[in-house]
Structure formats: C-alpha cells, structure tokens
Write a protein that holds these residues in place. Structure first.
Motif, mmCIF file in Angstrom:
data_model
loop_
_atom_site.group_PDB
_atom_site.id
_atom_site.type_symbol
_atom_site.label_atom_id
_atom_site.label_comp_id
_atom_site.label_asym_id
_atom_site.label_seq_id
_atom_site.Cartn_x
_atom_site.Cartn_y
_atom_site.Cartn_z
ATOM 1 N N GLN A 1 -18.352 -2.930 16.454
ATOM 2 C CA GLN A 1 -17.281 -3.129 15.483
ATOM 3 C C GLN A 1 -16.547 -1.817 15.248
ATOM 4 O OE1 GLN A 1 -18.448 -5.025 11.831
ATOM 5 N NE2 GLN A 1 -16.416 -4.851 10.904
ATOM 6 N N VAL A 2 -15.236 -1.937 15.000
ATOM 7 C CA VAL A 2 -14.396 -0.781 14.704
ATOM 8 C C VAL A 2 -13.875 -0.926 13.276
ATOM 9 C CG1 VAL A 2 -12.402 0.589 15.417
ATOM 10 C CG2 VAL A 2 -13.701 -0.697 17.130
ATOM 11 N N TYR A 3 -13.818 0.185 12.557
ATOM 12 C CA TYR A 3 -13.401 0.175 11.157
ATOM 13 C C TYR A 3 -12.113 0.978 10.990
ATOM 14 C CZ TYR A 3 -18.200 -1.406 10.448
ATOM 15 O OH TYR A 3 -19.383 -2.107 10.510
ATOM 16 N N GLU A 4 -11.130 0.368 10.339
ATOM 17 C CA GLU A 4 -9.844 1.043 10.141
ATOM 18 C C GLU A 4 -9.977 2.278 9.266
ATOM 19 O OE1 GLU A 4 -6.658 -2.128 9.346
ATOM 20 O OE2 GLU A 4 -8.546 -3.230 9.492
ATOM 21 N N ASN A 5 -10.845 2.189 8.268
ATOM 22 C CA ASN A 5 -11.116 3.329 7.403
ATOM 23 C C ASN A 5 -12.615 3.595 7.375
ATOM 24 O OD1 ASN A 5 -8.535 4.314 6.156
ATOM 25 N ND2 ASN A 5 -8.366 2.133 5.656
ATOM 26 N N GLY B 1 -17.045 1.051 -1.560
ATOM 27 C CA GLY B 1 -15.754 1.033 -2.226
ATOM 28 C C GLY B 1 -14.562 0.890 -1.310
ATOM 29 N N VAL B 2 -14.757 1.079 -0.006
ATOM 30 C CA VAL B 2 -13.650 0.951 0.947
ATOM 31 C C VAL B 2 -13.399 -0.532 1.222
ATOM 32 C CG1 VAL B 2 -12.903 1.392 3.322
ATOM 33 C CG2 VAL B 2 -14.055 3.183 2.014
ATOM 34 N N VAL B 3 -12.129 -0.940 1.159
ATOM 35 C CA VAL B 3 -11.772 -2.342 1.381
ATOM 36 C C VAL B 3 -10.704 -2.440 2.460
ATOM 37 C CG1 VAL B 3 -12.305 -2.963 -1.004
ATOM 38 C CG2 VAL B 3 -9.973 -2.332 -0.397
ATOM 39 N N GLY B 4 -10.569 -3.645 3.029
ATOM 40 C CA GLY B 4 -9.491 -3.896 3.975
ATOM 41 C C GLY B 4 -9.834 -3.710 5.434
ATOM 42 N N ASN B 5 -11.078 -3.321 5.754
ATOM 43 C CA ASN B 5 -11.449 -3.194 7.165
ATOM 44 C C ASN B 5 -11.527 -4.576 7.811
ATOM 45 O OD1 ASN B 5 -11.661 -0.384 7.387
ATOM 46 N ND2 ASN B 5 -13.741 -0.377 6.553
ATOM 47 N N ASP B 6 -10.988 -4.691 9.018
ATOM 48 C CA ASP B 6 -10.962 -5.964 9.735
ATOM 49 C C ASP B 6 -12.349 -6.265 10.306
ATOM 50 O OD1 ASP B 6 -10.561 -8.136 11.371
ATOM 51 O OD2 ASP B 6 -9.085 -7.174 12.675
ATOM 52 N N VAL C 1 -3.357 2.993 6.375
ATOM 53 C CA VAL C 1 -2.841 2.299 5.193
ATOM 54 C C VAL C 1 -2.157 1.023 5.668
ATOM 55 C CG1 VAL C 1 -2.536 4.373 3.803
ATOM 56 C CG2 VAL C 1 -0.664 3.602 5.266
ATOM 57 N N LYS C 2 -2.094 0.037 4.784
ATOM 58 C CA LYS C 2 -1.486 -1.247 5.120
ATOM 59 C C LYS C 2 -0.335 -1.559 4.176
ATOM 60 C CE LYS C 2 -5.732 -3.391 6.896
ATOM 61 N NZ LYS C 2 -6.636 -4.572 6.818
ATOM 62 N N GLY C 3 0.586 -2.393 4.663
ATOM 63 C CA GLY C 3 1.678 -2.839 3.823
ATOM 64 C C GLY C 3 1.159 -3.555 2.585
ATOM 65 N N ASP C 4 1.811 -3.340 1.453
ATOM 66 C CA ASP C 4 1.452 -3.913 0.146
ATOM 67 C C ASP C 4 0.318 -3.166 -0.549
ATOM 68 O OD1 ASP C 4 3.428 -5.866 0.071
ATOM 69 O OD2 ASP C 4 2.190 -7.327 1.127
ATOM 70 N N TRP C 5 -0.278 -2.190 0.119
ATOM 71 C CA TRP C 5 -1.244 -1.354 -0.578
ATOM 72 C C TRP C 5 -0.494 -0.431 -1.536
ATOM 73 C CZ3 TRP C 5 -5.708 0.905 2.921
ATOM 74 C CH2 TRP C 5 -6.528 -0.152 3.332
ATOM 75 N N HIS C 6 -1.197 0.065 -2.530
ATOM 76 C CA HIS C 6 -0.630 1.051 -3.445
ATOM 77 C C HIS C 6 -1.448 2.337 -3.356
ATOM 78 C CE1 HIS C 6 1.238 -2.588 -5.084
ATOM 79 N NE2 HIS C 6 2.157 -1.785 -5.585
ATOM 80 N N VAL C 7 -0.748 3.447 -3.389
ATOM 81 C CA VAL C 7 -1.397 4.750 -3.297
ATOM 82 C C VAL C 7 -0.962 5.626 -4.463
ATOM 83 C CG1 VAL C 7 -1.511 4.614 -0.785
ATOM 84 C CG2 VAL C 7 0.456 5.730 -1.865
ATOM 85 N N LYS D 1 -10.529 5.197 -0.272
ATOM 86 C CA LYS D 1 -11.291 6.239 -0.966
ATOM 87 C C LYS D 1 -11.097 7.599 -0.295
ATOM 88 C CE LYS D 1 -13.133 3.358 -3.881
ATOM 89 N NZ LYS D 1 -12.700 3.359 -5.299
ATOM 90 N N ARG D 2 -9.809 7.916 0.001
ATOM 91 C CA ARG D 2 -9.563 9.150 0.743
ATOM 92 C C ARG D 2 -8.175 9.725 0.458
ATOM 93 N NH1 ARG D 2 -12.567 11.421 4.064
ATOM 94 N NH2 ARG D 2 -13.892 9.568 4.165
ATOM 95 N N TRP D 3 -8.127 11.065 0.393
ATOM 96 C CA TRP D 3 -6.865 11.794 0.328
ATOM 97 C C TRP D 3 -6.362 12.051 1.740
ATOM 98 C CZ3 TRP D 3 -4.065 13.211 -3.953
ATOM 99 C CH2 TRP D 3 -4.699 13.108 -5.199
#
Length: 216
Positions: free
Chosen positions: A46-50, A55-60, A181-187, A206-208
């Motif tokens: 498996q590959v992780y986008e982040n 606490g990290v969310v959004g990984n496919d 980062v993905k569209g519709d995310w907020h930073v 969870k990253r700068w």
C-alpha cells in the motif's frame, strides 16, 4: 594611457570569453541530470499520500503498487518509509503520484538515466540508497541534499484557507515532496511566501510545508 587601454581591452575579452563559456552546455549541466530514478516494484504494498501516523486523514486505502510496475525513489524517511513517485499516476489529474511506501517493496533500478552527470548512465540492478532524509541533487558535490521533513512553523494569517486543487506539500519551495493536499481541504496559511509558494500547516496531514500558490 596605453597600458590602461590595453588592460581594459584584455578585461573585455576575458569577459566575453566568460560569457561564452557560461552559454556552453556544460554550464547548465546540472539541469540535465536525472534526479528521479526509476525502480522495479518487488512486492505488492500500500502507498500513502501522507505520512501514516495518528490523526492523518485522506489516504487512499486502494492505492497499491505491485510487481511489474515502476516507481521512482526520492528519499528514505527512515527504515520503515520511503518517498516514491508511482509511474502509473504521473500524468493523472485526479490522483496523487507521490506517496510513502515500505522501502522493502522497492526492487532494483531500471537504469539508463543520466546520473550523477549528464554524460553518465545510471546502472540497472542497484538497490535503493540507504541514506535517510537525503535525496538526489544536482547542486551538491556528493549529489545528495538533505530533506527537511519537519518544516518549522510560521505566523498563521488565515486558519481556514481553502485548497482548490490537489497539489504537493514541499519541504522548501520547489524542492522535496513531503506530502500532498487535496481540493476542498483547508490549511493554515502563513505570511511566509517565496517564489510562488506559501508556507502552510495541513491539519489533515499533520504537517507543515510549502504549497504552490496556484492551489489556492
């Protein structure tokens, strides 16, 4: 007077020679070195986008690589995770192609790319480097540059900056990818800007890091 004119003439010729040399291909050789070298995939993983952590969310969950596919190695975060570019997604408009994977999933080099010099050819069959938080570079003498995987925080001016399109999170403007980062995310956008990039904090990752302004 004659000596002064002669000296100016010599300096002028030297300046022209210098400019001519700068225009030669050798002067821009660093630009012709391949830094993203391809490797065969050894096993299905498996590959992780982040970077995967609490606490990290959004990984496919469906993003995998498997034998027969090609990835590019960029750097090792540690002995457990490496940053790669998945060749099958490199032209995708919707899916990230940079991600984190177990380095044991990466096989040997495909070979043929010009590294470490424009005239050299990287050999096939080599394992990925063992270096940690160092990626290939065309500007350093040893051909590697350190990765700043933990970017320092900055002064936040907007804690709800919307991301309009998918993009990469970098350790410095236009350098190493350290997340996505993905569209519709907020930073959390800071006042720190450089060369078309802005330093942000990405709550979902969870990253700068630095995001290109075109994604706002």
């Amino acid at each position: 007077m004659h000596k002064r004119m002669l000296r100016r003439s010599v300096l002028g010729v030297a300046g022209c020679v210098t400019l001519a040399l700068m225009a030669l291909p050798e002067a821009s050789a660093a630009r012709d070195v391949a830094l993203i070298l391809d490797y065969n995939v050894k096993k299905t993983c498996q590959v992780y986008e982040n970077y995967p952590k609490d606490g990290v969310v959004g990984n496919d969950p469906n993003w995998t690589i498997k034998p027969g596919e090609i990835v590019a190695w960029r750097y090792n975060v540690n002995s457990h995770w490496a940053m790669i570019s998945d060749k099958k997604y490199r032209k995708s408009k919707d899916h990230a192609w940079w991600g984190f994977v177990d380095p044991s999933c990466i096989g040997t080099s495909v070979g043929g790319e010009p590294f470490p010099t424009p005239d050299s050819s990287y050999p096939a069959g080599r394992e990925i480097p063992k270096r940690v938080l160092e990626g290939r570079s065309a500007v350093e003498k040893d051909h590697y540059r350190k990765v700043d995987f933990r970017v320092a925080s900055g002064p936040v001016v907007d804690s709800r900056q919307r991301i309009d399109s998918k993009g990469t999170l970098r350790d410095f403007p236009n350098r190493f990818v350290i997340g996505n980062v993905k569209g519709d995310w907020h930073v959390h956008r800071t006042s720190e800007r450089k060369a078309g990039w802005t330093k942000v904090y990405v709550p979902n990752a969870k990253r700068w890091g630095w995001v290109q302004d075109t994604h706002f």
